[in-house]
Design a protein around this motif. Structure first.
Motif, PDB file in Angstrom:
ATOM      1  N   TRP A 108       0.699  -1.295  -0.080  1.00 11.14           N
ATOM      2  CA  TRP A 108       0.075   0.048   0.001  1.00 11.14           C
ATOM      3  C   TRP A 108       0.646   1.062  -0.333  1.00 11.14           C
ATOM      4  O   TRP A 108       2.109   1.269   0.240  1.00 11.14           O
ATOM      5  CB  TRP A 108      -0.764   0.386   1.359  1.00 11.14           C
ATOM      6  CG  TRP A 108      -1.736  -1.135   1.469  1.00 11.14           C
ATOM      7  CD1 TRP A 108      -1.715  -2.285   1.820  1.00 11.14           C
ATOM      8  CD2 TRP A 108      -3.491  -1.060   0.241  1.00 11.14           C
ATOM      9  NE1 TRP A 108      -3.001  -3.188   1.595  1.00 11.14           N
ATOM     10  CE2 TRP A 108      -3.460  -2.642   0.501  1.00 11.14           C
ATOM     11  CE3 TRP A 108      -4.225  -0.344  -0.290  1.00 11.14           C
ATOM     12  CZ2 TRP A 108      -4.677  -2.906   0.376  1.00 11.14           C
ATOM     13  CZ3 TRP A 108      -5.248  -0.514  -0.823  1.00 11.14           C
ATOM     14  CH2 TRP A 108      -5.600  -2.004  -0.225  1.00 11.14           C
ATOM     15  N   HIS A 109       0.457   2.400  -0.395  1.00 11.22           N
ATOM     16  CA  HIS A 109       1.493   3.588  -0.689  1.00 11.22           C
ATOM     17  C   HIS A 109       1.862   4.166   0.597  1.00 11.22           C
ATOM     18  O   HIS A 109       2.713   4.812   0.521  1.00 11.22           O
ATOM     19  CB  HIS A 109      -0.062   4.895  -0.651  1.00 11.22           C
ATOM     20  CG  HIS A 109       0.023   4.475  -2.099  1.00 11.22           C
ATOM     21  ND1 HIS A 109      -0.967   4.796  -3.045  1.00 11.22           N
ATOM     22  CD2 HIS A 109       0.891   4.043  -3.013  1.00 11.22           C
ATOM     23  CE1 HIS A 109      -1.594   4.723  -4.368  1.00 11.22           C
ATOM     24  NE2 HIS A 109      -0.444   4.082  -4.584  1.00 11.22           N
ATOM     25  N   GLY A 206      -3.623   4.208  -1.822  1.00 12.33           N
ATOM     26  CA  GLY A 206      -4.133   2.515  -2.562  1.00 12.33           C
ATOM     27  C   GLY A 206      -2.954   1.863  -2.989  1.00 12.33           C
ATOM     28  O   GLY A 206      -1.685   1.675  -2.290  1.00 12.33           O
ATOM     29  N   THR A 207      -2.713   0.802  -4.118  1.00 15.10           N
ATOM     30  CA  THR A 207      -2.136   0.364  -4.631  1.00 15.10           C
ATOM     31  C   THR A 207      -1.062   0.438  -6.002  1.00 15.10           C
ATOM     32  O   THR A 207      -0.253  -0.575  -6.614  1.00 15.10           O
ATOM     33  CB  THR A 207      -2.039  -1.237  -4.577  1.00 15.10           C
ATOM     34  OG1 THR A 207      -3.263  -1.424  -5.359  1.00 15.10           O
ATOM     35  CG2 THR A 207      -2.089  -1.678  -3.256  1.00 15.10           C
ATOM     36  N   GLY A 208      -2.206   2.085  -6.366  1.00 16.22           N
ATOM     37  CA  GLY A 208      -1.693   1.919  -7.542  1.00 16.22           C
ATOM     38  C   GLY A 208      -0.686   2.551  -8.145  1.00 16.22           C
ATOM     39  O   GLY A 208       0.118   2.998  -6.892  1.00 16.22           O
ATOM     40  N   PRO A 209      -0.366   3.514  -9.455  1.00 12.24           N
ATOM     41  CA  PRO A 209       1.098   3.839  -9.684  1.00 12.24           C
ATOM     42  C   PRO A 209       1.269   4.866  -9.253  1.00 12.24           C
ATOM     43  O   PRO A 209       2.629   5.345  -8.907  1.00 12.24           O
ATOM     44  CB  PRO A 209       0.809   3.839 -11.277  1.00 12.24           C
ATOM     45  CG  PRO A 209      -0.805   3.654 -11.775  1.00 12.24           C
ATOM     46  CD  PRO A 209      -1.610   2.669 -10.707  1.00 12.24           C
ATOM     47  N   PHE A 210       0.679   6.486  -9.227  1.00  8.64           N
ATOM     48  CA  PHE A 210       0.048   7.299  -8.872  1.00  8.64           C
ATOM     49  C   PHE A 210      -0.287   7.212  -6.708  1.00  8.64           C
ATOM     50  O   PHE A 210      -1.567   6.975  -6.784  1.00  8.64           O
ATOM     51  CB  PHE A 210      -0.427   8.433  -9.815  1.00  8.64           C
ATOM     52  CG  PHE A 210       0.353   8.309 -11.055  1.00  8.64           C
ATOM     53  CD1 PHE A 210       0.954   9.002 -10.882  1.00  8.64           C
ATOM     54  CD2 PHE A 210       0.343   7.725 -12.093  1.00  8.64           C
ATOM     55  CE1 PHE A 210       2.436   9.196 -12.076  1.00  8.64           C
ATOM     56  CE2 PHE A 210       0.494   7.558 -12.975  1.00  8.64           C
ATOM     57  CZ  PHE A 210       1.899   8.420 -13.256  1.00  8.64           C
ATOM     58  N   LYS A 211       0.252   8.485  -6.277  1.00  6.97           N
ATOM     59  CA  LYS A 211      -0.046   8.667  -4.804  1.00  6.97           C
ATOM     60  C   LYS A 211      -0.874   9.852  -4.998  1.00  6.97           C
ATOM     61  O   LYS A 211      -0.567  10.991  -5.938  1.00  6.97           O
ATOM     62  CB  LYS A 211       0.742   8.453  -3.677  1.00  6.97           C
ATOM     63  CG  LYS A 211       2.000   7.611  -4.241  1.00  6.97           C
ATOM     64  CD  LYS A 211       3.293   7.759  -2.465  1.00  6.97           C
ATOM     65  CE  LYS A 211       3.611   6.100  -2.551  1.00  6.97           C
ATOM     66  NZ  LYS A 211       5.041   6.609  -1.645  1.00  6.97           N
ATOM     67  N   ASP A 228       7.260   2.441  -5.313  1.00  7.08           N
ATOM     68  CA  ASP A 228       7.326   0.844  -4.834  1.00  7.08           C
ATOM     69  C   ASP A 228       6.271   0.233  -6.008  1.00  7.08           C
ATOM     70  O   ASP A 228       5.409  -0.461  -5.508  1.00  7.08           O
ATOM     71  CB  ASP A 228       7.071   0.630  -3.728  1.00  7.08           C
ATOM     72  CG  ASP A 228       7.327  -0.055  -2.730  1.00  7.08           C
ATOM     73  OD1 ASP A 228       7.895  -0.688  -4.305  1.00  7.08           O
ATOM     74  OD2 ASP A 228       6.576  -0.627  -1.983  1.00  7.08           O
ATOM     75  N   TRP A 229       5.878   0.472  -7.263  1.00  8.81           N
ATOM     76  CA  TRP A 229       4.696  -0.251  -8.066  1.00  8.81           C
ATOM     77  C   TRP A 229       5.055  -0.945  -8.264  1.00  8.81           C
ATOM     78  O   TRP A 229       6.466  -1.339  -8.880  1.00  8.81           O
ATOM     79  CB  TRP A 229       4.181   1.103  -9.026  1.00  8.81           C
ATOM     80  CG  TRP A 229       3.037   0.159  -9.962  1.00  8.81           C
ATOM     81  CD1 TRP A 229       2.519   0.265  -9.727  1.00  8.81           C
ATOM     82  CD2 TRP A 229       2.680   0.843 -11.197  1.00  8.81           C
ATOM     83  NE1 TRP A 229       1.046  -0.124  -9.965  1.00  8.81           N
ATOM     84  CE2 TRP A 229       1.173   0.354 -11.757  1.00  8.81           C
ATOM     85  CE3 TRP A 229       3.823   1.291 -11.977  1.00  8.81           C
ATOM     86  CZ2 TRP A 229       0.978   0.274 -12.606  1.00  8.81           C
ATOM     87  CZ3 TRP A 229       3.389   1.108 -13.402  1.00  8.81           C
ATOM     88  CH2 TRP A 229       2.309   0.153 -13.493  1.00  8.81           C
ATOM     89  N   ARG A 240       8.293   1.840 -11.231  1.00 14.60           N
ATOM     90  CA  ARG A 240       7.394   2.994 -11.221  1.00 14.60           C
ATOM     91  C   ARG A 240       6.415   3.131 -12.233  1.00 14.60           C
ATOM     92  O   ARG A 240       7.254   2.457 -13.373  1.00 14.60           O
ATOM     93  CB  ARG A 240       8.247   4.308 -10.702  1.00 14.60           C
ATOM     94  CG  ARG A 240       9.241   4.336 -11.707  1.00 14.60           C
ATOM     95  CD  ARG A 240      10.108   5.001 -11.709  1.00 14.60           C
ATOM     96  NE  ARG A 240       9.149   6.091 -12.186  1.00 14.60           N
ATOM     97  CZ  ARG A 240       9.896   7.372 -12.235  1.00 14.60           C
ATOM     98  NH1 ARG A 240      10.598   7.838 -11.625  1.00 14.60           N
ATOM     99  NH2 ARG A 240       8.722   8.345 -12.909  1.00 14.60           N
ATOM    100  N   PRO A 241       5.697   3.478 -12.225  1.00 12.61           N
ATOM    101  CA  PRO A 241       5.299   4.971 -13.202  1.00 12.61           C
ATOM    102  C   PRO A 241       5.779   5.553 -14.324  1.00 12.61           C
ATOM    103  O   PRO A 241       7.137   6.001 -13.518  1.00 12.61           O
ATOM    104  CB  PRO A 241       4.159   5.174 -13.293  1.00 12.61           C
ATOM    105  CG  PRO A 241       4.600   5.824 -12.055  1.00 12.61           C
ATOM    106  CD  PRO A 241       4.840   5.074 -11.213  1.00 12.61           C
TER     107      PRO A 241
END
Length: 301
Positions: A108-109, A206-211, A228-229, A240-241
């Motif tokens: 998670w972020h 979340g756990t997505g590519p962006f915070k 940390d994606w 990372r993205p």
């Protein structure tokens, strides 16, 4: 048995591939070259809301924010169903039990580990309190025949359906049935009203590519790269993205959008969010040296 395959993409600009893009750049891309990470992309959206909670407002006009901040177990690409937070789904011989294997490299972020407890929590939410006002669940109908969701171990989830029923693979895949995962360690134990209230005030995790970094209602959202994606369903392998920052800028006036695109203040228009360029503003883009292709029935693409 229903197993998933992953496909690597050589050219991923940023994580969401569900945008209707108005791409009007005079720069000719060089295909086949590995893209380099870095840079900021500013996207025009018609976004009036600030609450970032897909359980409370699944139809929000900040859907693009949802797609960059939160992940799902499965998604679609040109190969069909592919894993995002999950790596496979396998059906029993009678099709009443689905076993889902999860990735073991997702955080998670806020640094907490994503695991099977999060999945169980998310699906039980939709099966129980998901539609208790003021919450809205889009997935209760797809899960109506599910009898139980159990964590077999940290990275294995078992879904058991009622006898004689079958859970379609597509019921587990976003956008038709796959829920965007929210963290159990933050939302666990809260009732419907508490989940709604927290979704208004929290710093989204979340756990997505962006915070998600910051936002102002009716003006903008600022997202920064998650360094940390896990790479998502797109199969990005650089951890990372590619973008450093994604800015979603609220714009409603078609003429202002065209001018901003022509001057380079924005690079993309997300017309699915309601941001539009009117055909009457095409000359502004042409004068800026952009090539404009008209596609009948869908406006400017």
């Amino acid at each position: 048995e229903y197993l998933l395959k992953k496909k690597l993409f050589a050219l991923i600009i940023f994580s969401t591939l569900t945008l209707s893009l108005i791409s009007l750049s005079p720069i000719t891309p060089v295909y086949g070259e590995e893209p380099l990470p870095g840079g900021t992309m500013t996207v025009a959206v018609d976004t009036s809301k600030i609450m970032i909670n897909p359980w409370a407002d699944p139809w929000a006009d900040i859907l693009m924010v949802y797609g960059e901040v939160f992940s799902t177990l499965f998604n679609y690409n040109t190969d069909g169903i592919v894993g995002d937070l999950a790596t496979s789904m396998e059906y029993s011989d009678d099709f009443e039990t689905v076993t889902i294997k999860l990735r073991d490299d997702v955080n998670w972020h806020d640094g907490e580990k994503f695991n099977a407890d999060d999945v169980v929590f998310n699906y039980e939410h939709h099966m129980t309190i998901g539609n208790i006002p003021p919450l809205q669940s889009l997935y209760q109908k797809q899960l109506k025949n599910v009898e139980s969701v159990t964590a077999i171990d940290d990275y294995t989830v078992e879904i058991v359906n009622k006898p004689g029923t079958f859970l379609s693979p597509h019921a587990l895949v976003y956008p038709w049935g796959g829920t965007r995962m929210l963290p159990e360690h933050i939302f666990g134990g809260l009732d419907a009203q508490e989940i709604y209230d927290l979704g208004v005030t929290w710093q989204p995790v979340g756990t997505g590519p962006f915070k998600w970094v910051e936002g102002r209602q009716g003006e903008y959202h600022v997202l920064e790269a998650n360094l940390d994606w896990h790479g998502g369903f797109q199969g990005v392998t650089i951890g990372r993205p590619y973008l450093d920052r994604l800015i979603l800028r609220t714009m409603k006036d078609p003429q202002a959008i065209a001018l901003a695109l022509a001057t380079g203040d924005i690079q993309v228009v997300n017309d699915r969010s309601g941001a539009k360029i009117s055909p009457t503003n095409i000359d502004v883009l042409v004068d800026a040296g952009m090539v404009v292709n008209n596609k009948p029935g869908s406006g400017v693409v």
